[in-house]
Design a protein around this motif. Sequence first.
Motif, PDB file in Angstrom:
ATOM      1  N   ARG A 121       3.537  10.431   0.684  1.00 45.73           N
ATOM      2  CA  ARG A 121       3.239  10.762  -0.965  1.00 45.73           C
ATOM      3  C   ARG A 121       4.081   9.736  -1.668  1.00 45.73           C
ATOM      4  O   ARG A 121       5.155   9.423  -1.260  1.00 45.73           O
ATOM      5  CB  ARG A 121       3.641  12.358  -1.097  1.00 45.73           C
ATOM      6  N   VAL A 122       3.479   9.106  -2.738  1.00 47.85           N
ATOM      7  CA  VAL A 122       4.134   8.352  -3.676  1.00 47.85           C
ATOM      8  C   VAL A 122       5.333   9.145  -4.508  1.00 47.85           C
ATOM      9  O   VAL A 122       5.274  10.004  -4.724  1.00 47.85           O
ATOM     10  CB  VAL A 122       3.296   7.554  -4.566  1.00 47.85           C
ATOM     11  N   THR A 123       6.811   8.672  -4.228  1.00 53.32           N
ATOM     12  CA  THR A 123       7.771   9.282  -4.812  1.00 53.32           C
ATOM     13  C   THR A 123       8.218   8.407  -5.774  1.00 53.32           C
ATOM     14  O   THR A 123       9.041   9.061  -6.778  1.00 53.32           O
ATOM     15  CB  THR A 123       8.979   9.521  -3.698  1.00 53.32           C
ATOM     16  N   LYS A 124       7.945   7.336  -6.113  1.00 54.65           N
ATOM     17  CA  LYS A 124       8.471   6.539  -7.097  1.00 54.65           C
ATOM     18  C   LYS A 124       7.736   5.053  -7.229  1.00 54.65           C
ATOM     19  O   LYS A 124       7.668   4.476  -6.256  1.00 54.65           O
ATOM     20  CB  LYS A 124       9.927   6.099  -6.916  1.00 54.65           C
ATOM     21  N   ILE A 125       7.486   4.685  -8.440  1.00 59.06           N
ATOM     22  CA  ILE A 125       6.860   3.525  -8.729  1.00 59.06           C
ATOM     23  C   ILE A 125       7.876   2.533  -9.436  1.00 59.06           C
ATOM     24  O   ILE A 125       8.517   2.992 -10.466  1.00 59.06           O
ATOM     25  CB  ILE A 125       5.510   3.516  -9.564  1.00 59.06           C
ATOM     26  N   ALA A 126       8.477   1.354  -8.759  1.00 56.43           N
ATOM     27  CA  ALA A 126       9.353   0.753  -9.306  1.00 56.43           C
ATOM     28  C   ALA A 126       8.890  -0.974  -9.327  1.00 56.43           C
ATOM     29  O   ALA A 126       7.658  -1.313  -9.095  1.00 56.43           O
ATOM     30  CB  ALA A 126      10.495   0.396  -8.376  1.00 56.43           C
ATOM     31  N   SER A 127       9.797  -1.666 -10.121  1.00 52.01           N
ATOM     32  CA  SER A 127       9.283  -3.007 -10.427  1.00 52.01           C
ATOM     33  C   SER A 127       9.062  -3.932  -8.925  1.00 52.01           C
ATOM     34  O   SER A 127       8.374  -4.816  -8.800  1.00 52.01           O
ATOM     35  CB  SER A 127      10.364  -3.607 -11.239  1.00 52.01           C
ATOM     36  N   ILE A 128       9.781  -3.398  -8.016  1.00 52.77           N
ATOM     37  CA  ILE A 128       9.488  -4.367  -6.532  1.00 52.77           C
ATOM     38  C   ILE A 128       8.387  -3.731  -5.783  1.00 52.77           C
ATOM     39  O   ILE A 128       8.078  -4.185  -4.846  1.00 52.77           O
ATOM     40  CB  ILE A 128      10.977  -4.037  -5.750  1.00 52.77           C
ATOM     41  N   GLY A 129       8.162  -2.275  -6.017  1.00 53.96           N
ATOM     42  CA  GLY A 129       6.787  -1.789  -5.278  1.00 53.96           C
ATOM     43  C   GLY A 129       6.835  -0.356  -5.500  1.00 53.96           C
ATOM     44  O   GLY A 129       7.216   0.424  -6.526  1.00 53.96           O
ATOM     45  N   ILE A 130       6.338   0.305  -4.235  1.00 50.71           N
ATOM     46  CA  ILE A 130       5.947   1.779  -4.471  1.00 50.71           C
ATOM     47  C   ILE A 130       6.699   2.328  -3.174  1.00 50.71           C
ATOM     48  O   ILE A 130       6.696   1.925  -1.777  1.00 50.71           O
ATOM     49  CB  ILE A 130       4.381   2.101  -4.403  1.00 50.71           C
ATOM     50  N   PHE A 131       7.529   3.287  -3.549  1.00 55.06           N
ATOM     51  CA  PHE A 131       8.204   4.114  -2.471  1.00 55.06           C
ATOM     52  C   PHE A 131       7.307   5.460  -1.990  1.00 55.06           C
ATOM     53  O   PHE A 131       6.835   6.200  -2.820  1.00 55.06           O
ATOM     54  CB  PHE A 131       9.424   4.608  -2.993  1.00 55.06           C
ATOM     55  N   VAL A 132       7.175   5.722  -0.689  1.00 59.58           N
ATOM     56  CA  VAL A 132       6.139   6.646  -0.174  1.00 59.58           C
ATOM     57  C   VAL A 132       7.088   7.353   0.811  1.00 59.58           C
ATOM     58  O   VAL A 132       7.874   6.987   1.747  1.00 59.58           O
ATOM     59  CB  VAL A 132       5.019   5.913   0.622  1.00 59.58           C
ATOM     60  N   ARG A 133       7.100   8.657   0.606  1.00 59.01           N
ATOM     61  CA  ARG A 133       7.830   9.673   1.583  1.00 59.01           C
ATOM     62  C   ARG A 133       6.753   9.889   2.784  1.00 59.01           C
ATOM     63  O   ARG A 133       5.680  10.577   2.694  1.00 59.01           O
ATOM     64  CB  ARG A 133       7.966  11.046   0.830  1.00 59.01           C
ATOM     65  N   LEU A 134       7.398   9.461   4.057  1.00 61.49           N
ATOM     66  CA  LEU A 134       6.661   9.714   5.237  1.00 61.49           C
ATOM     67  C   LEU A 134       6.957  11.061   5.970  1.00 61.49           C
ATOM     68  O   LEU A 134       6.075  11.382   6.348  1.00 61.49           O
ATOM     69  CB  LEU A 134       6.861   8.520   6.132  1.00 61.49           C
ATOM     70  N   ALA A 135       8.068  11.547   5.919  1.00 64.75           N
ATOM     71  CA  ALA A 135       8.616  12.704   6.333  1.00 64.75           C
ATOM     72  C   ALA A 135       9.758  13.336   5.526  1.00 64.75           C
ATOM     73  O   ALA A 135      10.409  12.324   4.666  1.00 64.75           O
ATOM     74  CB  ALA A 135       8.932  12.401   7.917  1.00 64.75           C
ATOM     75  N   ASP A 136      10.255  14.340   5.931  1.00 64.14           N
ATOM     76  CA  ASP A 136      11.512  14.899   5.178  1.00 64.14           C
ATOM     77  C   ASP A 136      12.537  13.868   5.539  1.00 64.14           C
ATOM     78  O   ASP A 136      12.756  13.701   6.771  1.00 64.14           O
ATOM     79  CB  ASP A 136      11.664  16.160   5.905  1.00 64.14           C
ATOM     80  N   CYS A 137      13.205  13.401   4.625  1.00 67.60           N
ATOM     81  CA  CYS A 137      14.407  12.305   4.673  1.00 67.60           C
ATOM     82  C   CYS A 137      13.888  11.123   4.903  1.00 67.60           C
ATOM     83  O   CYS A 137      14.770  10.179   5.243  1.00 67.60           O
ATOM     84  CB  CYS A 137      15.266  12.936   5.984  1.00 67.60           C
ATOM     85  N   VAL A 138      12.562  10.834   4.969  1.00 70.99           N
ATOM     86  CA  VAL A 138      12.138   9.336   5.534  1.00 70.99           C
ATOM     87  C   VAL A 138      11.212   8.925   4.524  1.00 70.99           C
ATOM     88  O   VAL A 138      10.353   9.235   4.011  1.00 70.99           O
ATOM     89  CB  VAL A 138      11.472   9.459   6.889  1.00 70.99           C
ATOM     90  N   GLU A 139      11.684   7.642   3.816  1.00 70.26           N
ATOM     91  CA  GLU A 139      10.918   7.078   2.746  1.00 70.26           C
ATOM     92  C   GLU A 139      10.675   5.670   3.143  1.00 70.26           C
ATOM     93  O   GLU A 139      11.746   5.074   3.735  1.00 70.26           O
ATOM     94  CB  GLU A 139      11.406   6.901   1.254  1.00 70.26           C
TER      95      GLU A 139
END
Length: 178
Positions: A118-136
């Motif tokens: 699930r996308v957690t943040k959209i930043a100037s360097i790319g997209i952060f995606v949560r893969l599991a609890d405590c893992v992005e």
Amino acid sequence: MSEYSWPGENGRRVPDVASAWSETVRVLPVGTRIAGEVIGRQPFGVFLAIDDRPNAVGLARIDRMPRCMELPTVGQRVTGEVVWHADHNHQVGIVLGEWTEHEDLLPRFRVGQVVGGRVTKIASIGIFVRLADCVEGLVPLTGLAAPAESFRQGQEMSVQIAMVDHERNQILLTEPFP
């Protein structure tokens, strides 16, 4: 009260751990499950008064704390397991139960693996995606098939593991190729 304090600064009795050390080690061997209350909090971990062991002090150090967790607060009830004994300062090392529930999941991800997230943040360097609890992980702009603006926070997406850096606790992702 400050965010950090020593056990004796919170109105709690400081036990005589030195005179009870032999008995403490005997009744709390490595692997023993414990419960207790946080009686002190420092940047390196929390001190615990262990239930039914009035002269034992436990220490849960942050070197065992998952990066997505926070130190429990003074007065909070916790559970855990004895993992070491420190003779030089009469401390019982504890790993907290809530920390083991969020153990480091990074090793379960392998390069080339396709996973959902699930996308957690959209930043100037790319997209952060949560893969599991405590893992992005990060999908850099160069790893995206569509412009970053076409994604939204909370959006589900499939990603492919491009790199796992265990030393830096980082995962680099790409969108999977058809």
